[in-house]
Design an enzyme around this catalytic site. Structure first.
Site, PDB file in Angstrom:
ATOM      1  CE1 TYR B  33       1.192  -0.342   4.356  1.00 51.75           C
ATOM      2  CE2 TYR B  33       0.304   1.964   4.359  1.00 51.75           C
ATOM      3  CZ  TYR B  33       1.076   0.864   4.905  1.00 51.75           C
ATOM      4  OH  TYR B  33       1.636   1.076   6.101  1.00 51.75           O
ATOM      5  NE  ARG B  52       6.862   4.104   0.419  1.00 56.02           N
ATOM      6  CZ  ARG B  52       6.700   4.864   1.508  1.00 56.02           C
ATOM      7  NH1 ARG B  52       7.649   5.118   2.458  1.00 56.02           N
ATOM      8  NH2 ARG B  52       5.363   5.409   1.563  1.00 56.02           N
ATOM      9  NE  ARG B 100      -6.616 -19.502   4.099  1.00 60.09           N
ATOM     10  CZ  ARG B 100      -5.549 -20.065   4.444  1.00 60.09           C
ATOM     11  NH1 ARG B 100      -5.607 -21.508   4.350  1.00 60.09           N
ATOM     12  NH2 ARG B 100      -4.904 -19.679   5.443  1.00 60.09           N
ATOM     13  CG  HIS B 102      -0.085 -20.787   2.806  1.00 61.67           C
ATOM     14  ND1 HIS B 102      -1.234 -21.661   3.254  1.00 61.67           N
ATOM     15  CD2 HIS B 102       0.179 -20.137   4.087  1.00 61.67           C
ATOM     16  CE1 HIS B 102      -1.456 -21.548   4.392  1.00 61.67           C
ATOM     17  NE2 HIS B 102      -0.659 -20.492   4.902  1.00 61.67           N
ATOM     18  CE  LYS B 147       3.492   2.945   3.135  1.00 56.90           C
ATOM     19  NZ  LYS B 147       3.681   3.425   4.496  1.00 56.90           N
ATOM     20  CD  GLU B 180      10.210   1.547  10.098  1.00 56.41           C
ATOM     21  OE1 GLU B 180      10.316   2.553   9.680  1.00 56.41           O
ATOM     22  OE2 GLU B 180       9.975   0.395   9.756  1.00 56.41           O
ATOM     23  CG  LEU B 205       8.437   1.942   4.365  1.00 57.94           C
ATOM     24  CD1 LEU B 205       8.389   0.521   3.923  1.00 57.94           C
ATOM     25  CD2 LEU B 205       7.159   2.366   4.892  1.00 57.94           C
TER      26      LEU B 205
END
Lengths: 288, 288
Positions: B33, B52, B100, B102, B147, B180, B205
């Site tokens: 995101y 990014r 579903r 993995h 991210k 962070e 990040l």
């Protein structure tokens, strides 16, 4: 017949089963889940699955969406509406929909989604042939005892295994010890015929088959030692296998391309699988 | 006026903006995101955000849902439909909907969701008063440079801060060094008036404000040293502050209840905030 899913109080066609884009499961992985096997129209080992679900929720301070009794009812109703006799139930609870913000919402309303999928037991071929495992570094967070949907590292580990031609990845911690598979627990049989699997702690999930198998092994006079084992120890083990709700007990016959023992499923693994098959046939313990 | 969201090709009312329950973002946190500030109807620093985003997607082998040009168009169209001049854009790309499992789906179709939210700059009160930070153990995974929406540990850290009466949690690695904040980058000012912030690596990040501030500081003759600092060093620093897209440059005046310096926002922090305000006013770099 079309599939039916349960989403926050409604039974809806699977194709249109949806959650809001600000459900915290979608934006923050702020939720937990369970996968429960279904046999002869009943859940297998529902009670330990419920116990674990409640533990995961408590660890994250997520209020259960409903009582255990109500959840059992909704799960069985989902089975009924799908006319499902053999397969799996998937259920996910998240901290619900809220304006995006990392901290908990002031008035959270737990979301619940349930899907059902048809399917039989694991193919006997896996039991005859065994599978290969790839060792990968364990890059996950420190709270793997919580069955959260924060599964991205597990996704990457499983994918690495597949791209390496293997069935599963066994994750190895910074000290060289195996933690668990990306979606399974890891076991070896030592030189004395004892089972070895990692002790419960924050580095692994308390697998339901792992739990059940300890009792089954004990009843058959097979000793279970709960301790961490190294990747090297696994490579030199006389047998190795993995366990999960969908794989049952599955022999591991190769690690990183090298055979375990003679490269064939071993007698202890076969015995345990038979014991688990019997347990499953009886639908496990305490199953609504 | 009702809000509009973009979901996989459609502009829909925000209330009904939904994704399928088998979107991998929901079941596996298998997505990334960005949060982009909007000022005077334009995105602030869109280019570094896009850079990014493309890096995060590449790290996870997720195909971008569309080209950068097309994404910029859709983001601006979302602004237009919301008549948004001041606020933020949130965008999320996931590995899409699949049965579903993995491992990656065979034919993944990347999902894209965009929401817009009205809001002004951070309140001047935060700048006048500063905020408190709580130190917490960093329990996250090893790839925090991506991210991803696998944010459960960040959620728990932020919540711990709030329950402790603080604005933010600074996460501390196993060696005692600050990585962070739960949704911000961490900075201190050392005894010589230099800025210190952790070097880019998998533990943090690459914050966009962190990036921009390095240039702004250099232009003002303030030296930036990229290195890890300990929690104790932060407590003894002459100034401390945090940065993020929504907080800009925010003074940290207390850590774990103890004042930093004289407990008031310091001159270096104030100067940097002024510089960033100017940058923001000019809508940053390369902003469509």
């Amino acid at each position: 017949m079309s599939r039916i899913a349960y989403v926050n109080g409604l039974y809806v066609p699977f194709e249109s089963a949806a959650v809001h884009v600000e459900d915290r499961g979608y934006q923050f992985a702020d939720g937990v889940y369970e996968v429960i096997a279904v046999h002869k129209g009943r859940m297998v080992d529902a009670d330990p699955h419920f116990d674990r679900l409640w533990r995961s929720l408590a660890e994250l301070s997520i209020d259960p969406a409903m009582s255990r009794e109500a959840l059992a009812h909704v799960l069985l109703e989902t089975l009924r509406r799908n006319r499902l006799r053999e397969g799996i139930l998937y259920l996910q609870m998240t901290r619900g929909v809220a304006k995006r913000d990392h901290g908990f919402p002031k008035e959270p309303r737990t979301a619940l989604v349930i899907t059902a999928r048809r399917g039989g037991r694991p193919s006997p071929k896996g039991m005859e042939d065994g599978v290969e495992v790839l060792m990968v570094p364990d890059i996950r967070w420190d709270r793997c005892n919580i069955k959260s949907v924060s599964l991205l590292p597990n996704v990457l580990a499983k994918q690495a295994a597949r791209e390496g031609g293997a069935f599963e990845a066994w994750q190895v911690d910074k000290d060289g010890f195996v933690t668990e598979g990306s979606s399974t627990n890891a076991w070896i049989v030592d030189g004395d015929g004892n089972l070895v699997t990692r002790q419960l702690e924050s580095a692994i999930l308390s697998g339901i088959i792992r739990l059940v198998l300890q009792d089954l092994a004990a009843s058959a006079g097979i000793k279970v030692i709960e301790r961490a084992f190294t990747a090297d120890e696994a490579r030199d083990a006389s047998e190795a296998f993995l366990t999960s709700t969908t794989s049952f007990v599955l022999p591991v016959v190769r690690i990183d391309g090298e055979p375990i023992g003679d490269g064939l499923p071993g007698p202890v693994t076969k015995k345990l699988r038979e014991l688990y098959d019997g347990h499953f046939e009886g639908r496990g313990r305490n199953s609504p």
